[in-house]
Design a protein around this motif. Structure first.
Motif, PDB file in Angstrom:
ATOM      1  N   LEU A  13     -28.713  44.825 -72.331  1.00 13.78           N
ATOM      2  CA  LEU A  13     -30.087  44.423 -72.648  1.00 13.78           C
ATOM      3  C   LEU A  13     -30.552  45.168 -73.889  1.00 13.78           C
ATOM      4  O   LEU A  13     -30.438  46.396 -73.958  1.00 13.78           O
ATOM      5  CB  LEU A  13     -31.019  44.721 -71.471  1.00 13.78           C
ATOM      6  CG  LEU A  13     -30.673  44.023 -70.156  1.00 13.78           C
ATOM      7  CD1 LEU A  13     -31.642  44.447 -69.055  1.00 13.78           C
ATOM      8  CD2 LEU A  13     -30.684  42.500 -70.324  1.00 13.78           C
ATOM      9  N   LEU A  14     -31.070  44.431 -74.855  1.00  8.82           N
ATOM     10  CA  LEU A  14     -31.534  45.002 -76.111  1.00  8.82           C
ATOM     11  C   LEU A  14     -33.022  44.699 -76.301  1.00  8.82           C
ATOM     12  O   LEU A  14     -33.475  43.602 -75.987  1.00  8.82           O
ATOM     13  CB  LEU A  14     -30.775  44.430 -77.306  1.00  8.82           C
ATOM     14  CG  LEU A  14     -29.252  44.483 -77.314  1.00  8.82           C
ATOM     15  CD1 LEU A  14     -28.675  43.175 -76.794  1.00  8.82           C
ATOM     16  CD2 LEU A  14     -28.729  44.739 -78.724  1.00  8.82           C
ATOM     17  N   VAL A  15     -33.739  45.661 -76.830  1.00 13.47           N
ATOM     18  CA  VAL A  15     -35.115  45.451 -77.281  1.00 13.47           C
ATOM     19  C   VAL A  15     -35.137  45.722 -78.776  1.00 13.47           C
ATOM     20  O   VAL A  15     -34.726  46.789 -79.222  1.00 13.47           O
ATOM     21  CB  VAL A  15     -36.108  46.397 -76.573  1.00 13.47           C
ATOM     22  CG1 VAL A  15     -37.533  46.147 -77.085  1.00 13.47           C
ATOM     23  CG2 VAL A  15     -36.044  46.210 -75.062  1.00 13.47           C
ATOM     24  N   ARG A  51     -39.958  49.593 -69.677  1.00 11.38           N
ATOM     25  CA  ARG A  51     -39.993  49.886 -68.246  1.00 11.38           C
ATOM     26  C   ARG A  51     -39.435  48.716 -67.440  1.00 11.38           C
ATOM     27  O   ARG A  51     -38.703  48.908 -66.453  1.00 11.38           O
ATOM     28  CB  ARG A  51     -41.426  50.192 -67.809  1.00 11.38           C
ATOM     29  CG  ARG A  51     -41.543  50.587 -66.337  1.00 11.38           C
ATOM     30  CD  ARG A  51     -42.932  51.059 -65.988  1.00 11.38           C
ATOM     31  NE  ARG A  51     -43.921  49.988 -66.120  1.00 11.38           N
ATOM     32  CZ  ARG A  51     -45.196  50.122 -65.791  1.00 11.38           C
ATOM     33  NH1 ARG A  51     -45.652  51.287 -65.342  1.00 11.38           N
ATOM     34  NH2 ARG A  51     -46.027  49.101 -65.925  1.00 11.38           N
ATOM     35  N   THR A  52     -39.751  47.497 -67.872  1.00 13.06           N
ATOM     36  CA  THR A  52     -39.220  46.318 -67.182  1.00 13.06           C
ATOM     37  C   THR A  52     -37.704  46.266 -67.272  1.00 13.06           C
ATOM     38  O   THR A  52     -37.012  45.989 -66.284  1.00 13.06           O
ATOM     39  CB  THR A  52     -39.823  45.040 -67.778  1.00 13.06           C
ATOM     40  OG1 THR A  52     -41.225  45.012 -67.486  1.00 13.06           O
ATOM     41  CG2 THR A  52     -39.181  43.798 -67.183  1.00 13.06           C
ATOM     42  N   LEU A  53     -37.169  46.535 -68.457  1.00 10.74           N
ATOM     43  CA  LEU A  53     -35.720  46.481 -68.614  1.00 10.74           C
ATOM     44  C   LEU A  53     -35.018  47.577 -67.816  1.00 10.74           C
ATOM     45  O   LEU A  53     -33.862  47.395 -67.410  1.00 10.74           O
ATOM     46  CB  LEU A  53     -35.335  46.560 -70.092  1.00 10.74           C
ATOM     47  CG  LEU A  53     -35.107  45.192 -70.747  1.00 10.74           C
ATOM     48  CD1 LEU A  53     -36.355  44.319 -70.670  1.00 10.74           C
ATOM     49  CD2 LEU A  53     -34.675  45.339 -72.201  1.00 10.74           C
ATOM     50  N   LEU A  54     -35.696  48.683 -67.576  1.00  8.40           N
ATOM     51  CA  LEU A  54     -35.114  49.708 -66.710  1.00  8.40           C
ATOM     52  C   LEU A  54     -34.990  49.228 -65.273  1.00  8.40           C
ATOM     53  O   LEU A  54     -34.148  49.719 -64.519  1.00  8.40           O
ATOM     54  CB  LEU A  54     -35.969  50.976 -66.747  1.00  8.40           C
ATOM     55  CG  LEU A  54     -35.844  51.850 -67.994  1.00  8.40           C
ATOM     56  CD1 LEU A  54     -36.834  53.007 -67.915  1.00  8.40           C
ATOM     57  CD2 LEU A  54     -34.421  52.385 -68.157  1.00  8.40           C
ATOM     58  N   ARG A  60     -25.760  48.087 -70.038  1.00  6.20           N
ATOM     59  CA  ARG A  60     -26.199  49.096 -71.002  1.00  6.20           C
ATOM     60  C   ARG A  60     -27.556  48.648 -71.526  1.00  6.20           C
ATOM     61  O   ARG A  60     -27.855  47.454 -71.551  1.00  6.20           O
ATOM     62  CB  ARG A  60     -25.194  49.201 -72.143  1.00  6.20           C
ATOM     63  CG  ARG A  60     -25.457  50.287 -73.181  1.00  6.20           C
ATOM     64  CD  ARG A  60     -24.460  50.169 -74.315  1.00  6.20           C
ATOM     65  NE  ARG A  60     -24.672  51.176 -75.348  1.00  6.20           N
ATOM     66  CZ  ARG A  60     -24.236  51.059 -76.604  1.00  6.20           C
ATOM     67  NH1 ARG A  60     -23.550  49.985 -76.967  1.00  6.20           N
ATOM     68  NH2 ARG A  60     -24.468  52.006 -77.490  1.00  6.20           N
ATOM     69  N   ARG A  61     -28.383  49.602 -71.961  1.00  2.18           N
ATOM     70  CA  ARG A  61     -29.694  49.274 -72.519  1.00  2.18           C
ATOM     71  C   ARG A  61     -29.810  49.894 -73.914  1.00  2.18           C
ATOM     72  O   ARG A  61     -29.562  51.087 -74.082  1.00  2.18           O
ATOM     73  CB  ARG A  61     -30.819  49.780 -71.612  1.00  2.18           C
ATOM     74  CG  ARG A  61     -30.818  49.135 -70.232  1.00  2.18           C
ATOM     75  CD  ARG A  61     -31.892  49.734 -69.331  1.00  2.18           C
ATOM     76  NE  ARG A  61     -31.868  49.136 -68.004  1.00  2.18           N
ATOM     77  CZ  ARG A  61     -31.107  49.569 -66.995  1.00  2.18           C
ATOM     78  NH1 ARG A  61     -30.321  50.637 -67.187  1.00  2.18           N
ATOM     79  NH2 ARG A  61     -31.126  48.964 -65.828  1.00  2.18           N
ATOM     80  N   LEU A  62     -30.205  49.065 -74.881  1.00  2.00           N
ATOM     81  CA  LEU A  62     -30.300  49.503 -76.267  1.00  2.00           C
ATOM     82  C   LEU A  62     -31.695  49.226 -76.815  1.00  2.00           C
ATOM     83  O   LEU A  62     -32.245  48.136 -76.594  1.00  2.00           O
ATOM     84  CB  LEU A  62     -29.299  48.748 -77.152  1.00  2.00           C
ATOM     85  CG  LEU A  62     -27.809  49.072 -77.024  1.00  2.00           C
ATOM     86  CD1 LEU A  62     -27.006  48.089 -77.861  1.00  2.00           C
ATOM     87  CD2 LEU A  62     -27.541  50.487 -77.482  1.00  2.00           C
ATOM     88  N   ALA A 103     -24.918  39.688 -73.477  1.00  2.00           N
ATOM     89  CA  ALA A 103     -25.968  40.529 -74.054  1.00  2.00           C
ATOM     90  C   ALA A 103     -27.212  39.683 -74.259  1.00  2.00           C
ATOM     91  O   ALA A 103     -27.122  38.516 -74.666  1.00  2.00           O
ATOM     92  CB  ALA A 103     -25.511  41.127 -75.386  1.00  2.00           C
ATOM     93  N   LEU A 104     -28.362  40.274 -73.995  1.00  2.00           N
ATOM     94  CA  LEU A 104     -29.637  39.586 -74.173  1.00  2.00           C
ATOM     95  C   LEU A 104     -30.582  40.473 -74.952  1.00  2.00           C
ATOM     96  O   LEU A 104     -30.759  41.646 -74.626  1.00  2.00           O
ATOM     97  CB  LEU A 104     -30.269  39.251 -72.818  1.00  2.00           C
ATOM     98  CG  LEU A 104     -31.603  38.495 -72.920  1.00  2.00           C
ATOM     99  CD1 LEU A 104     -31.336  37.006 -73.122  1.00  2.00           C
ATOM    100  CD2 LEU A 104     -32.464  38.713 -71.682  1.00  2.00           C
ATOM    101  N   LEU A 105     -31.205  39.892 -75.986  1.00  3.63           N
ATOM    102  CA  LEU A 105     -32.168  40.601 -76.816  1.00  3.63           C
ATOM    103  C   LEU A 105     -33.559  40.057 -76.558  1.00  3.63           C
ATOM    104  O   LEU A 105     -33.759  38.839 -76.504  1.00  3.63           O
ATOM    105  CB  LEU A 105     -31.790  40.444 -78.287  1.00  3.63           C
ATOM    106  CG  LEU A 105     -32.712  41.089 -79.318  1.00  3.63           C
ATOM    107  CD1 LEU A 105     -31.886  41.639 -80.485  1.00  3.63           C
ATOM    108  CD2 LEU A 105     -33.729  40.072 -79.860  1.00  3.63           C
ATOM    109  N   VAL A 106     -34.533  40.968 -76.402  1.00  2.17           N
ATOM    110  CA  VAL A 106     -35.937  40.586 -76.278  1.00  2.17           C
ATOM    111  C   VAL A 106     -36.743  41.381 -77.297  1.00  2.17           C
ATOM    112  O   VAL A 106     -36.282  42.407 -77.817  1.00  2.17           O
ATOM    113  CB  VAL A 106     -36.493  40.838 -74.854  1.00  2.17           C
ATOM    114  CG1 VAL A 106     -35.684  40.078 -73.815  1.00  2.17           C
ATOM    115  CG2 VAL A 106     -36.526  42.325 -74.521  1.00  2.17           C
ATOM    116  N   GLY A 107     -37.962  40.902 -77.563  1.00  2.00           N
ATOM    117  CA  GLY A 107     -38.848  41.597 -78.473  1.00  2.00           C
ATOM    118  C   GLY A 107     -39.789  42.518 -77.732  1.00  2.00           C
ATOM    119  O   GLY A 107     -39.663  42.750 -76.526  1.00  2.00           O
TER     120      GLY A 107
END
Length: 218
Positions: A13-15, A51-54, A60-62, A103-107
Motif C-alpha cells: 500500500l502506497l500513499v 491510520r486507515t492504511l495501518l 508493506r506500507r510506503l 500494489a495499490l497507491l492512494v492519495g
C-alpha cells in the motif's frame, strides 16, 4: 493474473503525498481558509489516510513523500522521496519502489477512506484496481504487477475532469482486468471539505480539525 505474478495475500500500500506546509498544499481551500488552516486540514486528511492504511492488511506500507516527515507520520511506513516531474511521472516512479506482487497507491485527499474499501485488493484475482474521484480524477490506482504501471500511467493528463476516464481507458486498452472501487470525493474546496467530513468515520482527525476551524470562525 499470470503465473509469473502469483496472488499475494496482501498488497503493498502506497500513499503519495506532500508535506502539509502552508502555501504548498490545499491552495484551493484559500479562501475561505488561511494557508495555515488549509495546511492543518491537509495534515489531518493525511494522518487519517495513514491510520486507515495501518488498519488494512498489507505486505508493506510506503509513504511516497514530497517534503519531510513530521509528527503526523505513524510507525509502520517506509518513506521514499517522490520523483521529479509531472504527476504522471511521479505516480509511475512510485510503483518502481514495489516488489513483485500487487500494489495499490492512494492519495492524501480522501480521509473518508476505510480499510473495508481496500479489502479485495491483491486478493480478488484482478490485474488492476481503480478508484474514481467525484471530480473526474482518481483516488486509487493499483496493479497486480507494479511493473505495468509506467506504460499505463505515463502520458495521462493529470488534474483535469477527464483524468479518471482517460486513466481507466488506458487500463482497459492494456488488456487488464480491472476492479472498480467506489467513487470518493477529494478534498479540494471548502464545499468538498464539508461533504467529506460528513462521510468520515467517527473520531477522524479531519472532522475534528474542520469542526475546530468552524468554532474559531464563530
Amino acid at each position: 493474473m499470470s503465473a509469473r505474478h502469483p496472488r499475494r495475500e496482501a498488497a503493498t500500500l502506497l500513499v503519495i503525498a506532500k508535506e502539509p506546509v502552508p502555501g504548498r498544499v490545499k491552495t484551493r481551500l484559500t479562501p475561505p481558509y488561511t494557508p495555515r488552516e488549509a495546511a492543518a486540514l491537509a495534515e489531518a486528511a493525511l494522518a487519517d489516510t495513514l491510520r486507515t492504511l495501518l488498519r488494512a492488511p498489507a505486505h508493506r506500507r510506503l509513504l511516497v513523500l514530497d517534503g519531510a516527515p513530521g509528527p503526523w507520520l505513524p510507525p509502520g511506513f517506509d518513506v521514499v522521496p517522490q520523483a521529479e516531474g509531472a504527476l504522471d511521472e511521479r505516480i509511475a516512479a512510485a510503483f518502481a519502489h514495489c516488489e513483485d506482487g500487487p500494489a495499490l497507491l492512494v492519495g492524501m485527499d480522501t480521509p473518508q477512506l476505510t480499510p473495508e474499501l481496500l479489502s479485495g485488493v491483491g486478493r480478488d484475482g484482478h490485474d488492476a484496481w481503480f478508484g474514481p474521484a467525484a471530480d473526474g480524477g482518481f483516488w486509487a490506482l493499483g496493479f497486480a504487477d507494479p511493473a505495468r504501471a509506467g506504460s499505463v500511467v505515463r502520458g495521462v493528463p493529470m488534474s483535469t475532469d477527464r483524468t479518471g476516464a482517460i486513466q481507466r481507458s488506458r487500463l482497459a486498452e492494456a488488456g487488464l482486468a480491472v476492479a472498480d472501487l467506489p467513487v470518493l470525493r477529494d478534498v479540494d474546496t471548502a464545499a468538498d471539505a464539508a461533504q467529506v467530513a460528513a462521510c468520515c468515520p467517527p473520531g477522524s482527525r479531519f472532522t475534528t480539525a474542520l469542526a475546530s476551524l468552524a468554532e474559531v470562525a464563530r
